[in-house]
Design an enzyme around this catalytic site. Structure first.
Site, PDB file in Angstrom:
ATOM      1  CG  MET A   1      49.407  72.279  41.999  1.00 55.28           C
ATOM      2  SD  MET A   1      48.192  72.416  43.343  1.00 55.28           S
ATOM      3  CE  MET A   1      48.340  70.880  44.216  1.00 55.28           C
ATOM      4  N   PRO A   2      50.784  73.971  45.091  1.00 55.87           N
ATOM      5  CG  PRO A   2      49.323  74.522  46.778  1.00 55.87           C
ATOM      6  CD  PRO A   2      50.644  73.892  46.539  1.00 55.87           C
ATOM      7  CE1 TYR A   3      53.161  81.215  40.277  1.00 54.87           C
ATOM      8  CE2 TYR A   3      50.906  81.858  39.831  1.00 54.87           C
ATOM      9  CZ  TYR A   3      52.254  82.128  39.788  1.00 54.87           C
ATOM     10  OH  TYR A   3      52.698  83.320  39.275  1.00 54.87           O
TER      11      TYR A   3
ATOM     12  CB  THR B   1      53.822  75.310  48.049  1.00 54.49           C
ATOM     13  OG1 THR B   1      52.974  74.195  48.301  1.00 54.49           O
ATOM     14  CG2 THR B   1      53.026  76.597  48.223  1.00 54.49           C
TER      15      THR B   1
END
Lengths: 67, 67, 67, 67, 67, 67
Positions: E1-3, E40
């Site tokens: 995360m994030p994507y 990420t």
């Protein structure tokens, strides 16, 4: 990596059920492809039953099928 | 299959409009590719106007363009 | 905006059929929601028949269903 | 419904491994949420190792991590 | 995360350009939201110019606009 | 085109932070690939912390990692 996106209708899925989906999807990628769980992401998206259609029918309008 | 995902801004789209999107998108795949409606899924996702940008502008901050 | 993503199996879809999908999907958003075609994007993704499954069956292994 | 999208790097995943991913993902949704396998779709997308990054590193340039 | 998923047309994007997209997108999430780069993920998808449409026009058929 | 989708956990991201993500992602595509900002779309999706998992752990259940 991998990234698994699960879209389901929004029908009172519990936190525990979501936890089981996360565990199961991660394990699947470990078992089949020997992926690293540390970089395996699972994202669950719950879709309003007005917003999902199958066979031209809005799910909220349908009694005939079970998703 | 097929799977059609429609992302639009969240601006009071009615249940009836969503129904029409589902019917129209399904029919399009039937007409153009002779797909089976029974396995054609349509998923509509409504995105907050703070969360959509075009031309570097947040939609909620913009009066200059119509999405 | 809007953004329409169409996923279909990779089975010799022609350039002309893709053109019709783009025209039809754009028109649908204009007709139902009065969206601006200039900012309406359609993206078609073709998925290998080994990579799509329904009812636990890989499409390339199945003769029983039509997608 | 449900719709499960699995993104992995493109590294010689076999047809049989994809079949196992489809079976396992479908079974997971049946087991946890009692979903109907007949309307459960699994779509696997294989991404070039140049096109996936984690921790600011392109996977094809990295020897330090296993995805 | 994030994507972060970046979809672009398939037009000879180089490995080095992809590397820069991965670095830049990761840094953006670090700068704006203080996200952890280690989790990420950036995934770049290149779409055939027959498969992308804007303003009802297939990109491969258009000379009038630059994407 | 391009289309950039950013998925993050839903943790009080402000409108201003979203604005910065939109500006930064658009600029990245301009800088690296000379894309046209007028047709560059950025869509931010915020995912409930119950619905995101990494390393088999539901983010809402975890104190050990920072996303």
């Amino acid at each position: 990596m991998p990234y698994i996106n699960i879209k389901i209708t929004d029908e009172n899925v519990t936190k525990e059920q979501k936890r089981q989906l996360i565990i199961g999807a991660t394990q699947l990628l470990v078992d089949v492809l020997d992926k690293n769980p540390k970089t395996t992401h699972v994202v669950i998206e719950e879709i309003s039953i007005d917003n999902w259609g199958v066979d031209s029918k809005q799910y909220s309008n349908s009694e005939k099928f079970k998703l």
